[in-house]
Structure formats: C-alpha cells, structure tokens
Design an enzyme around this catalytic site. Sequence first.
Site, PDB file in Angstrom:
ATOM      1  N   CYS A  33       0.829  -1.214   0.000  1.00 20.58           N
ATOM      2  CA  CYS A  33       0.000   0.000   0.000  1.00 20.58           C
ATOM      3  C   CYS A  33       0.858   1.256   0.000  1.00 20.58           C
ATOM      4  CB  CYS A  33      -0.922  -0.015   1.217  1.00 20.58           C
ATOM      5  SG  CYS A  33      -0.081  -0.431   2.768  1.00 20.58           S
ATOM      6  N   HIS A  77      -2.667   5.320   6.532  1.00 22.29           N
ATOM      7  CA  HIS A  77      -1.290   5.782   6.735  1.00 22.29           C
ATOM      8  C   HIS A  77      -1.216   7.259   6.316  1.00 22.29           C
ATOM      9  CE1 HIS A  77       0.175   1.629   6.948  1.00 22.29           C
ATOM     10  NE2 HIS A  77      -0.245   1.370   5.730  1.00 22.29           N
TER      11      HIS A  77
HETATM   12  P1  NAD Z   1      -5.597 -10.969   5.886  1.00 22.95           P
HETATM   13  O1  NAD Z   1      -5.060 -11.708   7.046  1.00 22.95           O
HETATM   14  O2  NAD Z   1      -6.675  -9.963   6.095  1.00 22.95           O
HETATM   15  O3  NAD Z   1      -6.135 -11.993   4.788  1.00 22.95           O
HETATM   16  C1  NAD Z   1      -5.408 -13.131   4.422  1.00 22.95           C
HETATM   17  C2  NAD Z   1      -6.385 -14.258   4.184  1.00 22.95           C
HETATM   18  O4  NAD Z   1      -5.669 -15.398   3.716  1.00 22.95           O
HETATM   19  C3  NAD Z   1      -7.125 -14.695   5.443  1.00 22.95           C
HETATM   20  O5  NAD Z   1      -8.477 -14.895   5.124  1.00 22.95           O
HETATM   21  C4  NAD Z   1      -6.433 -16.000   5.819  1.00 22.95           C
HETATM   22  O6  NAD Z   1      -7.305 -16.851   6.505  1.00 22.95           O
HETATM   23  C5  NAD Z   1      -6.105 -16.538   4.457  1.00 22.95           C
HETATM   24  N1  NAD Z   1      -5.055 -17.562   4.438  1.00 22.95           N
HETATM   25  C6  NAD Z   1      -4.121 -17.847   5.369  1.00 22.95           C
HETATM   26  N2  NAD Z   1      -3.332 -18.866   4.947  1.00 22.95           N
HETATM   27  C7  NAD Z   1      -3.785 -19.224   3.731  1.00 22.95           C
HETATM   28  C8  NAD Z   1      -3.409 -20.209   2.783  1.00 22.95           C
HETATM   29  N3  NAD Z   1      -2.387 -21.035   3.010  1.00 22.95           N
HETATM   30  N4  NAD Z   1      -4.108 -20.293   1.639  1.00 22.95           N
HETATM   31  C9  NAD Z   1      -5.147 -19.464   1.379  1.00 22.95           C
HETATM   32  N5  NAD Z   1      -5.550 -18.518   2.248  1.00 22.95           N
HETATM   33  C10 NAD Z   1      -4.881 -18.394   3.399  1.00 22.95           C
HETATM   34  O7  NAD Z   1      -4.331 -10.312   5.170  1.00 22.95           O
HETATM   35  P2  NAD Z   1      -4.334  -9.054   4.208  1.00 22.95           P
HETATM   36  O8  NAD Z   1      -4.253  -7.818   5.030  1.00 22.95           O
HETATM   37  O9  NAD Z   1      -5.415  -9.188   3.201  1.00 22.95           O
HETATM   38  O10 NAD Z   1      -2.907  -9.205   3.531  1.00 22.95           O
HETATM   39  C11 NAD Z   1      -2.683 -10.070   2.444  1.00 22.95           C
HETATM   40  C12 NAD Z   1      -1.451  -9.613   1.700  1.00 22.95           C
HETATM   41  O11 NAD Z   1      -1.667  -8.286   1.243  1.00 22.95           O
HETATM   42  C13 NAD Z   1      -0.159  -9.582   2.534  1.00 22.95           C
HETATM   43  O12 NAD Z   1       0.933  -9.822   1.690  1.00 22.95           O
HETATM   44  C14 NAD Z   1      -0.117  -8.129   2.972  1.00 22.95           C
HETATM   45  O13 NAD Z   1       1.179  -7.689   3.289  1.00 22.95           O
HETATM   46  C15 NAD Z   1      -0.649  -7.434   1.731  1.00 22.95           C
HETATM   47  N6  NAD Z   1      -1.209  -6.112   1.956  1.00 22.95           N
HETATM   48  C16 NAD Z   1      -1.988  -5.862   3.037  1.00 22.95           C
HETATM   49  C17 NAD Z   1      -2.475  -4.584   3.244  1.00 22.95           C
HETATM   50  C18 NAD Z   1      -3.291  -4.246   4.436  1.00 22.95           C
HETATM   51  O14 NAD Z   1      -3.223  -3.131   4.911  1.00 22.95           O
HETATM   52  N7  NAD Z   1      -4.106  -5.109   4.963  1.00 22.95           N
HETATM   53  C19 NAD Z   1      -2.177  -3.584   2.328  1.00 22.95           C
HETATM   54  C20 NAD Z   1      -1.435  -3.888   1.186  1.00 22.95           C
HETATM   55  C21 NAD Z   1      -0.934  -5.161   1.019  1.00 22.95           C
END
Ligand code: NAD
Length: 335
Positions: free
Chosen positions: A140, A220
């Site tokens: 992000c 942020h």
């Molecule tokens: P999150 O925890 O909200 O969602 C992740 C999902 O994946 C959950 O539903 C979890 O149960 C599931 N999961 C866990 N292990 C798994 C597997 N082996 N197979 C399939 N699903 C699985 O996380 P998020 O915030 O959505 O983040 C996901 C990615 O995006 C990360 O790389 C994070 O760094 C990135 N990201 C997050 C944000 C943020 O602010 N939330 C912003 C930009 C990028």
Amino acid sequence: MIRVAINGYGTIGKRVADAVREQPDMEVVGVAKTSPNFEAVRAVEKGYDLYAAIEDRAGKFADADIETAGLVDELVAQSDVVVDATPSGIGAENKAMYDEYETPALYQGGESADVADVSFNARSNYDKARGADHVRVVSCNTTGLSRLLAPLDEEYGVEKARVTLVRRGGDPSQTGRGPINDILPNPITLPSHHGPDVKTIFPEIDIDTLGLKVPATLMHMHSVNVTLETAPDADEVLDLLEGESRIFCIPPEFDIDGTGQLKEYAKDLGRPRGDIWENALWSESITMEGNDFYCFQAIHQESDVVSENVDAIRAVTGSADAEESVQTTNDALGI
Ligand code: NAD
C-alpha cells in the site's frame, strides 16, 4: 473473459474479488479460504464459489454448514490468473502450486520482491509485467509513493526523495495489533523497508524513508519532501497531480482535516467498505521551497492496491495496454 482465482479471502482478497467482478472483461472463478468465518459466509452469500485452501481443514467448512466447491488446486487449474492475497510469506509457499498448473500469479506487497519476476505499479511500470508469470503488486505505501513519484520524475526529474511514513498500527479488524498508546520509530534503524521497495519500481530513484507506527487504524500518512531537478511553482505541481487519476487532490473547501473525515467522505460517496482507492493528497500542503517539493498524503492501506491488482491481471494476460486498463478499471470502480 479473463478467469480469475482469488487465493486468500481476507482484507485484500475480498476487495480484489469484488473489484474483479465489476470489470467488463473479467470473472471470478472462485475464492479460496483456509477456515470458515463471517467472510466465508459472506463469500458464499455473494455468489462466489468457495474453495478450501488447505485439504486437512476442508471438513471445517462442512461442519459449519458452508458449501465449498472443491480444493484450491482445482480453482487454480481452471483459472487464467490467480491473485494470491494470503498473509505475508504464504504466497511464496504457494508458488510451486501455481507453477504446477501453469497459472500466472499475482502476489501482494507482504511477499519479498524475489518471489516474483517483477514488482508492479500500474502508473509506473505496467509494461514490465506484460506476459510475466509471477508479479508482485507492491505494498500500500509503495503504491502510494510510486503514484506520486512517477509524475514528479517524468515532469521535473527527482533528485532526491525523503519520506516519513506515519503508519497505522493495524487495520480496523486487526484486534491484536498496536501500539495502543505509543509512538514507535519503526524500524528504529534507517531506512525503513519502503525506500528499497520503491526502488523495485524505480531502480534509479534516490529515496530515503523513515517509518513510525502510531495508535491509528484508518489510514497511513506520508510526510513527503522531494528535491526536484527544476523549480516549478506550487500551482503548477498541483495541476500536474490533479491530472493523475489515482491521486485525489483534496480541495481546500472540503475542509477535510485528517483521515477520519476522509473516511467519512468515502462513506458519503457510497464507496464499498468506505474504501479510498486513490492517494488522498492535501492540495494546500503542496509547497515549493526552491527545488524542494513538500506535501502530506494519506493512503488507505486496505484498498489502494485493489485497482493495481486488477490492472496487473490485464498486464499478465496481455489483454490491454496500460492506459486502456487503468481507464477500464477506474470506470468500473468509480475512481
Ligand atoms: P488478511 O489476514 O486480512 O487476509 C489473508 C487471508 O488469507 C485470510 O483470510 C487468511 O485466513 C487466508 N489464508 C491464510 N493462509 C492461507 C493459505 N495457506 N491459503 C489461502 N488462504 C490463506 O491479510 P491481508 O491484510 O489481506 O494481507 C494479504 C497480503 O496483502 C499480505 O501480503 C499483505 O502484506 C498485503 N497487503 C496488506 C495490506 C493491508 O493493509 N491489509 C495492504 C497492502 C498489502
């Protein structure tokens, strides 16, 4: 129609699924989750085919009376592209499965850059992802910085960028995150990982970043100083940035004093989940002191990468050029 799988249906995955569904040239084949919860229930209610991401835990969905369509392998096998939105590090573990089914994969910013052939930002390097098998949509914060640096560099040349990132402690739903009552230099050592991450998009740019973590969840905030190679006046830079579709220059008359009011504005607009896909940059903060550009911009961490994932899908499938893709995505989402 481009057939898209979403593996990992959390904060990012569910937003990407909804955004893909809005596109005229894409369809969601299904979404994969590890275990049942309210998001799994909503996925099924919304009409997404739900796949179990981990075989050993597949029975939990049946126990919870949630219907599944199969295992994640089947989902990946029948899709043209998979968007991996699993927690940091899991994407790298899933890479072998995507290779096995020869399904091009998008990863998120929590993965290390070497998981993919290219790190992606639609405004900055769309063409580099064309036809690639593994693409990482940058985080992000890196997305927000790239959207700002691209026009500044193209128009004026960037001599040096210095950015202090005041980062939310966790997303609103991350109940275990903090700090609760502190201001943390994070990391204490410089640079924070954001500067090097920006360089995965702009290898030539000279950038130093400092990170802080604060007790906030909404967004942020970036405090930006960019030394330019020329000295435009502030109005000229504002005109330039107002021409960027994914930078929202907050008009002074909106009287938006911070991230709380920004989110309120997004909800007033009827944005899904109150999402703000664009950088939100305070017009009045744009200042030039000689060659030095300054501004404040807020980044909605839960949603600014969503449009980028949609564009990355078109890039890897080679189905549109950058301009066409960004326009289609923007039109479909209402950016
Ligand atoms: P999150 O925890 O909200 O969602 C992740 C999902 O994946 C959950 O539903 C979890 O149960 C599931 N999961 C866990 N292990 C798994 C597997 N082996 N197979 C399939 N699903 C699985 O996380 P998020 O915030 O959505 O983040 C996901 C990615 O995006 C990360 O790389 C994070 O760094 C990135 N990201 C997050 C944000 C943020 O602010 N939330 C912003 C930009 C990028």
